[in-house]
Design an enzyme around this catalytic site. Structure first.
Site, mmCIF file in Angstrom:
data_model
loop_
_atom_site.group_PDB
_atom_site.id
_atom_site.type_symbol
_atom_site.label_atom_id
_atom_site.label_comp_id
_atom_site.label_asym_id
_atom_site.label_seq_id
_atom_site.Cartn_x
_atom_site.Cartn_y
_atom_site.Cartn_z
ATOM 1 N N SER A 34 21.732 73.882 25.334
ATOM 2 C CA SER A 34 21.729 74.927 24.139
ATOM 3 C C SER A 34 20.167 75.651 24.385
ATOM 4 O O SER A 34 19.971 76.695 23.530
ATOM 5 C CB SER A 34 21.771 74.282 23.143
ATOM 6 O OG SER A 34 21.040 73.279 23.015
ATOM 7 N N THR A 35 19.169 75.017 24.790
ATOM 8 C CA THR A 35 17.860 75.383 24.538
ATOM 9 C C THR A 35 17.583 76.763 25.873
ATOM 10 O O THR A 35 17.085 77.733 25.521
ATOM 11 C CB THR A 35 16.594 74.531 24.822
ATOM 12 O OG1 THR A 35 17.242 73.301 24.311
ATOM 13 C CG2 THR A 35 15.336 74.852 24.600
ATOM 14 N N ASP A 91 16.613 65.897 27.745
ATOM 15 C CA ASP A 91 16.997 65.343 26.664
ATOM 16 C C ASP A 91 16.005 64.225 26.425
ATOM 17 O O ASP A 91 15.944 63.879 25.278
ATOM 18 C CB ASP A 91 18.379 64.332 27.224
ATOM 19 C CG ASP A 91 19.305 65.147 28.074
ATOM 20 O OD1 ASP A 91 19.767 66.309 26.867
ATOM 21 O OD2 ASP A 91 19.650 65.253 28.907
ATOM 22 N N GLY A 102 20.584 65.796 32.100
ATOM 23 C CA GLY A 102 21.953 65.464 32.298
ATOM 24 C C GLY A 102 22.940 65.228 31.105
ATOM 25 O O GLY A 102 24.188 65.209 31.414
ATOM 26 N N GLY A 103 22.277 65.709 29.967
ATOM 27 C CA GLY A 103 23.113 65.521 28.674
ATOM 28 C C GLY A 103 24.315 66.519 28.758
ATOM 29 O O GLY A 103 25.370 66.526 28.138
ATOM 30 N N GLU A 110 20.672 70.893 38.893
ATOM 31 C CA GLU A 110 19.388 71.165 38.052
ATOM 32 C C GLU A 110 18.331 70.593 39.227
ATOM 33 O O GLU A 110 17.471 71.217 39.318
ATOM 34 C CB GLU A 110 19.270 70.515 36.717
ATOM 35 C CG GLU A 110 20.212 71.452 35.751
ATOM 36 C CD GLU A 110 20.434 70.646 34.484
ATOM 37 O OE1 GLU A 110 20.738 71.263 33.581
ATOM 38 O OE2 GLU A 110 20.181 69.441 34.410
HETATM 39 C C1 5RP Z 1 21.936 69.751 31.017
HETATM 40 C C2 5RP Z 1 20.675 69.157 30.610
HETATM 41 C C3 5RP Z 1 20.146 69.958 29.608
HETATM 42 O O1 5RP Z 1 18.865 70.499 29.980
HETATM 43 C C4 5RP Z 1 19.638 68.701 28.513
HETATM 44 O O2 5RP Z 1 20.838 68.103 28.082
HETATM 45 C C5 5RP Z 1 19.027 69.485 27.385
HETATM 46 O O3 5RP Z 1 20.096 70.446 26.467
HETATM 47 P P1 5RP Z 1 19.988 70.920 25.235
HETATM 48 O O4 5RP Z 1 18.946 72.095 25.436
HETATM 49 O O5 5RP Z 1 21.097 71.588 24.939
HETATM 50 O O6 5RP Z 1 19.462 69.980 24.034
HETATM 51 O O7 5RP Z 1 20.017 68.243 31.285
HETATM 52 O O8 5RP Z 1 22.437 68.820 32.122
#
Ligand code: 5RP
Length: 235
Positions: A34-35, A91, A102-103, A110
């Site tokens: 989302s960021t 995260d 990895g969220g 990545e």
């Molecule tokens: C995806 C990730 C994201 O960068 C991480 O989960 C952060 O996500 P968000 O910006 O939605 O908080 O590692 O695998």
């Protein structure tokens, strides 16, 4: 589990700040989450309004789709061996700028993209800063499905509490963009996560962990009190 709706203004702030670091002619790794969406949207604006010439290397189907909607030219990861820059969310970020990622189930791609990049900038809101990795977030481990039982047992022996990540509005486990599965693993504060990471990299069936040690050069943090971006750098 992460909350993608939280702290939108701060995510937008750091997303825009990171997009300003991208220069004409760069080949740039684009993370997931989302960021990152705010960062890619700003890149799309710069491509359209400033005629910025870049090639994005997306780390997920989500990011690739967004690039396509915004007319940002892209290249596939498998066609690259060097990137000028990679920008991604996280995260958790510890004081040495080590990360849990990895969220969004995209950490394997990545990590490949970050490894190829000359510089890696992380974009987070201040709630992601922790004193110790694993404080709030479980460690994601991408695995080959046929090794599920074996790796679950290995993780329990290492002191972890693994949970198979399940789909939301989809029955059954999450399947990653690589066609694999994920275990989210809670570890007690006493374990040495660097050592756990080393062991997991020697465990058959493990594809990649969400532990990013010594990979980030700079972290842009969105701070609520000031509504400003704080820059943390690796010395
Ligand atoms: C995806 C990730 C994201 O960068 C991480 O989960 C952060 O996500 P968000 O910006 O939605 O908080 O590692 O695998």
């Amino acid at each position: 589990m992460k909350n993608t709706d939280a702290n939108k203004e701060l995510k937008q702030l750091v997303g825009k700040a990171a997009a300003a670091e991208v220069q004409d002619g760069m080949v740039c790794g684009l993370g997931t989450g989302s960021t990152v969406v705010f960062m890619v949207e700003e890149l799309g604006r710069r491509v359209k309004e400033e005629n910025l010439k870049i090639v994005g290397v997306p780390t997920s189907f989500q990011t690739k789709l967004l690039c396509s909607q915004l007319n940002i030219p892209t290249m596939e990861i498998q066609d690259c061996s060097y990137l000028d820059l990679a920008i991604d969310g996280a995260d958790e970020v510890d004081p040495e700028l080590n990360l849990i990622k990895g969220g969004g189930a995209a950490h394997t791609r990545e990590k490949i993209v970050v490894a190829m990049a000359k510089k890696f900038i992380v974009i987070v809101d201040e709630t992601k800063l922790v004193q110790r990795l694993g404080e709030k977030f479980a460690v994601p481990v991408e695995i080959i499905p046929s090794a599920l039982k074996f790796i679950t047992q290995t993780l329990i022996q290492l002191g972890g509490e693994p949970q198979l990540r399940m789909g939301v509005r989809k029955d059954g486990p999450v399947i990653t963009d690589n066609g694999q599965m994920l275990l989210d693993v809670r570890f007690p504060a006493t374990v040495n996560l660097k050592e756990i990471d080393r062991i997991l990299h020697n465990t058959p069936g493990v594809i990649e962990t969400g532990l990013f040690f010594n990979m980030a050069q700079e972290v842009l943090v969105g701070t609520a009190a000031t509504q400003q971006v704080t820059r943390l750098s690796k010395n």
